[in-house]
Design an enzyme around this catalytic site. Sequence first.
Site, PDB file in Angstrom:
ATOM      1  N   GLY A  49       0.669  -1.103  -0.017  1.00 57.78           N
ATOM      2  CA  GLY A  49      -0.033   0.161   0.035  1.00 57.78           C
ATOM      3  C   GLY A  49       0.820   1.424   0.027  1.00 57.78           C
ATOM      4  O   GLY A  49       0.518   2.250  -0.546  1.00 57.78           O
ATOM      5  N   CYS A  50       1.963   1.217   0.889  1.00 62.89           N
ATOM      6  CA  CYS A  50       2.796   2.214   0.867  1.00 62.89           C
ATOM      7  C   CYS A  50       3.649   2.687  -0.384  1.00 62.89           C
ATOM      8  O   CYS A  50       3.802   3.922  -0.888  1.00 62.89           O
ATOM      9  CB  CYS A  50       3.709   2.249   2.147  1.00 62.89           C
ATOM     10  N   THR A  51       3.747   1.307  -1.174  1.00 63.35           N
ATOM     11  CA  THR A  51       4.580   1.576  -2.484  1.00 63.35           C
ATOM     12  C   THR A  51       3.548   2.215  -3.466  1.00 63.35           C
ATOM     13  O   THR A  51       3.874   3.160  -4.060  1.00 63.35           O
ATOM     14  CB  THR A  51       5.219   0.434  -2.994  1.00 63.35           C
TER      15      THR A  51
END
Length: 158
Positions: A49-51
């Site tokens: 998700g952070c990527t």
Amino acid sequence: MTAQPIPLNVGDSAPDFSLRNAQGETISLSDYRGKNVVVYFFPKAATPGCTIEACDFRDNLNSLKSAGYVVLGISPDEPEALAQFAADESLTFDLLSDTDYSVATAYGSYGERTKNGNTFTGTLRSTAIVDPEGKISHVEYGVEARGHVTRLRETLGV
């Protein structure tokens, strides 16, 4: 039981901070007084998700810059991990290390979250827009990574 985060509201003064970036340099919110700043919080570098979210900011950075916005990403990762993440994903905006969660806490972005059925305390995905006078002009909590930057650009008229 963990204390619930205290969210910021539009019109609040943005809590100032000084954090190390991926290169180990100290970056302060006050360095950007007179500019619009996107301050976004993410739980952990190099996770799916952070990527997605970081690459979305990367891909939209020129339009945000053209509209007068600076982007700062904040996570609890150490600067070395942020440097690797930035290099792996060709991120060209500052990623800042908030290892003690003090800035996330000040922004209402630290608290309980659940992932894969497990509840734990950590950074909550959220975004605050700080106006040139240092006030919160927009804030979002419980942000979904996919499509977040598109929605944010629509809100900002960018």
